[in-house]
Design a protein around this motif. Structure first.
Motif, PDB file in Angstrom:
ATOM      1  N   GLY A  21       6.474  35.650   1.530  1.00 60.29           N
ATOM      2  CA  GLY A  21       5.749  34.671   2.358  1.00 60.29           C
ATOM      3  C   GLY A  21       5.812  35.106   3.817  1.00 60.29           C
ATOM      4  N   ALA A  22       6.960  35.647   4.206  1.00 59.08           N
ATOM      5  CA  ALA A  22       7.110  36.115   5.599  1.00 59.08           C
ATOM      6  C   ALA A  22       6.179  37.302   5.849  1.00 59.08           C
ATOM      7  N   LEU A  23       6.077  38.191   4.858  1.00 61.08           N
ATOM      8  CA  LEU A  23       5.159  39.324   5.013  1.00 61.08           C
ATOM      9  C   LEU A  23       3.714  38.813   5.075  1.00 61.08           C
ATOM     10  N   GLY A  24       3.423  37.805   4.253  1.00 60.81           N
ATOM     11  CA  GLY A  24       2.086  37.179   4.292  1.00 60.81           C
ATOM     12  C   GLY A  24       1.810  36.608   5.680  1.00 60.81           C
ATOM     13  N   GLY A  25       2.825  35.973   6.283  1.00 58.06           N
ATOM     14  CA  GLY A  25       2.668  35.408   7.633  1.00 58.06           C
ATOM     15  C   GLY A  25       2.342  36.498   8.641  1.00 58.06           C
ATOM     16  N   MET A  27       0.791  39.276   8.002  1.00 56.21           N
ATOM     17  CA  MET A  27      -0.606  39.697   7.761  1.00 56.21           C
ATOM     18  C   MET A  27      -1.580  38.663   8.337  1.00 56.21           C
ATOM     19  N   THR A  28      -1.276  37.387   8.110  1.00 57.54           N
ATOM     20  CA  THR A  28      -2.151  36.333   8.631  1.00 57.54           C
ATOM     21  C   THR A  28      -2.181  36.397  10.160  1.00 57.54           C
ATOM     22  N   SER A  29      -1.013  36.627  10.763  1.00 58.18           N
ATOM     23  CA  SER A  29      -0.960  36.731  12.227  1.00 58.18           C
ATOM     24  C   SER A  29      -1.812  37.898  12.715  1.00 58.18           C
ATOM     25  N   THR A  30      -1.741  39.016  11.997  1.00 61.93           N
ATOM     26  CA  THR A  30      -2.529  40.189  12.412  1.00 61.93           C
ATOM     27  C   THR A  30      -4.019  39.885  12.302  1.00 61.93           C
ATOM     28  N   MET A  31      -4.396  39.149  11.244  1.00 63.92           N
ATOM     29  CA  MET A  31      -5.817  38.794  11.077  1.00 63.92           C
ATOM     30  C   MET A  31      -6.250  37.803  12.173  1.00 63.92           C
ATOM     31  N   ILE A  32      -5.340  36.915  12.568  1.00 60.41           N
ATOM     32  CA  ILE A  32      -5.677  35.991  13.679  1.00 60.41           C
ATOM     33  C   ILE A  32      -5.885  36.799  14.957  1.00 60.41           C
ATOM     34  N   TYR A  33      -5.004  37.776  15.177  1.00 65.80           N
ATOM     35  CA  TYR A  33      -5.168  38.648  16.342  1.00 65.80           C
ATOM     36  C   TYR A  33      -6.578  39.273  16.335  1.00 65.80           C
ATOM     37  N   TYR A  71     -11.998  36.228   3.628  1.00 63.18           N
ATOM     38  CA  TYR A  71     -11.214  35.943   2.416  1.00 63.18           C
ATOM     39  C   TYR A  71      -9.742  35.716   2.785  1.00 63.18           C
ATOM     40  N   GLN A  72      -9.225  36.581   3.671  1.00 65.32           N
ATOM     41  CA  GLN A  72      -7.798  36.453   4.031  1.00 65.32           C
ATOM     42  C   GLN A  72      -7.557  35.139   4.781  1.00 65.32           C
ATOM     43  N   GLN A  73      -8.406  34.849   5.768  1.00 68.30           N
ATOM     44  CA  GLN A  73      -8.170  33.652   6.589  1.00 68.30           C
ATOM     45  C   GLN A  73      -8.396  32.372   5.770  1.00 68.30           C
ATOM     46  N   GLY A  74      -9.322  32.450   4.796  1.00 71.06           N
ATOM     47  CA  GLY A  74      -9.528  31.313   3.889  1.00 71.06           C
ATOM     48  C   GLY A  74      -8.309  31.134   2.987  1.00 71.06           C
ATOM     49  N   ALA A  75      -7.825  32.236   2.413  1.00 69.98           N
ATOM     50  CA  ALA A  75      -6.671  32.164   1.502  1.00 69.98           C
ATOM     51  C   ALA A  75      -5.444  31.635   2.237  1.00 69.98           C
ATOM     52  N   ALA A  76      -5.340  31.964   3.504  1.00 69.99           N
ATOM     53  CA  ALA A  76      -4.168  31.547   4.287  1.00 69.99           C
ATOM     54  C   ALA A  76      -4.318  30.117   4.812  1.00 69.99           C
ATOM     55  N   GLY A  77      -5.507  29.534   4.703  1.00 71.08           N
ATOM     56  CA  GLY A  77      -5.710  28.161   5.185  1.00 71.08           C
ATOM     57  C   GLY A  77      -6.073  28.088   6.659  1.00 71.08           C
TER      58      GLY A  77
END
Ligand SMILES: C[S@@+](CC[C@H](N)C(=O)[O-])C[C@H]1O[C@@H](n2cnc3c(N)ncnc32)[C@H](O)[C@@H]1O
Length: 359
Positions: A21-25, A27-33, A71-77
């Motif tokens: 989950g931390a690794l997912g976070g 990745m989500t942070s990188t996509m937000i960037y 897809y990533q940002q949707g999957a992450a909410g």
């Protein structure tokens, strides 16, 4: 001694979930960037929900790459999925990720993520020697990221809400006094005040050349004459009681020698002067920080990557770090620097505590 506890299969699954989950976070942070950097949140906020084809048409970017990002940002909410390949940024998402003027805007904090993570390459050496990296190791994006992170709050609330809570301050500023902001970063707080109180004179001090460069750029964009910025290494705070108001916002815990800076403030402030401190809300023990602050994991990580690193970037640095400047320590250090009055300022802020200090 090796642990004697038996491995539990169910707990193993839960633990692996936590770690991944931390690794997912991350990745989500990188996509937000990336979304912030390429204007994707703004495109969704301005023109509404979009499929990858529609977002490609709006932005001129490649559809396949956008589809995977959506897809990533949707999957992450982070984005909401409306069906039929269409994704939406909620009103709350717009405030946090797209509207730079909203006090809750936070996408700026992701601006220096790549450089922060790149600096991790150098940290094993810091763990060995004890010596950290200064703010400038984050490059120009470091100063810019902090600025984008804090500017919406400063712009919306500093002058109308915070300053009037400090007894006697607004009258002084209207009358025309000298103000110093130590650790001023990109100068946003000072520029807001300089605009609001043209009779006063404002001086920003910092040791980051990237921040000072940005501050000068902000000053000239604002077309304001009553602000000057100083590199405190070459042009230190004068020791002649000339400042009627001094601010230190989110920087004492980053300083290698905060006690020395407090002693300089004591020499620079007028006998009836006011010093306003804002610093990260922290508790006196690790246990309280973890129990009472849901952002503690993020903040301890930020500390290793940035705040504590900066506070240990000179030999003998105090190394307080992000959650190191708690109220008890603040009072003790301020009194040790020769100030007699230290009062918390009652103000609801998600991250900061405020203190009013007088000689
Ligand atoms: C987190 S930033 C806060 C900037 C600004 N006050 C704000 O609220 O946006 C911390 C700043 O403290 C500065 N700083 C660290 N040590 C300093 C020192 N000894 N004297 C002046 N500034 C210092 C850093 O360069 C950085 O710009």
């Amino acid at each position: 001694m090796a642990t004697t506890r038996e491995l539990d299969g169910d707990k193993l699954k839960e633990y692996a979930k936590l770690v991944f989950g931390a690794l997912g976070g991350a990745m989500t942070s990188t996509m937000i960037y990336l979304g912030d950097r390429m204007g994707l949140f703004k495109a969704l906020a301005d023109d509404g929900p979009a499929t990858s084809e529609e977002l490609a048409a709006r932005t001129g970017l490649d559809e396949r790459w956008l589809r995977e990002w959506l897809y990533q940002q949707g999957a992450a909410g982070v984005l909401e999925y409306d069906g039929d390949g269409r994704f939406e940024l909620s009103p709350e998402g717009r405030a946090v990720l797209a509207d730079e003027r909203h006090p809750a805007f936070g996408a700026g904090f992701f601006s220096h993520l790549p450089q922060s993570l790149a600096n991790a390459e150098q940290l094993p050496e810091s763990f060995r020697t004890g010596l950290g990296l200064p703010y400038d190791a984050l490059g120009p994006e470091g100063a810019r990221g902090i600025e984008r992170g804090v500017a919406p709050w400063f712009r919306a609330l500093l002058v109308p809400l915070v300053l009037p809570l400090v007894e006697g301050l607004v009258d002084k500023l209207k009358r025309g006094v000298r103000v110093a902001d130590i650790g001023c970063g990109s100068g946003v707080a000072l520029i807001e005040m300089a605009r609001a109180f043209p009779a006063s004179e404002f001086h920003g001090y910092d040791i980051s050349r990237h921040a000072l460069w940005r501050a000068e750029e902000n000053r000239s964009e604002a077309g304001i004459e009553n602000v000057q910025f100083h590199d405190s290494r070459q042009d230190p705070l004068p020791a002649d009681a000339r400042f009627d108001f001094i601010m230190t916002f989110d920087c004492l815990h980053d300083m290698a020698q905060p006690a020395e800076v407090m002693a300089q403030i004591q020499r620079a402030i007028a006998p009836d002067g006011i010093w306003l401190i804002a610093d990260i809300k922290a508790h006196a023990t690790y246990e309280e920080n973890v129990e009472r602050n849901p952002m503690a994991p993020m903040m301890y990580g930020t500390s290793v990557l940035t705040c504590m690193s900066s506070a240990l970037s000179e030999p003998g640095g105090l190394g307080l770090g992000t959650l190191g400047f708690h109220p008890q320590l603040a009072r003790q250090m301020v009194e040790a620097a020769g100030f007699t009055r230290f009062e918390p300022l009652e103000l609801r802020h998600p991250v900061n505590a405020f203190y009013v200090v007088r000689p």
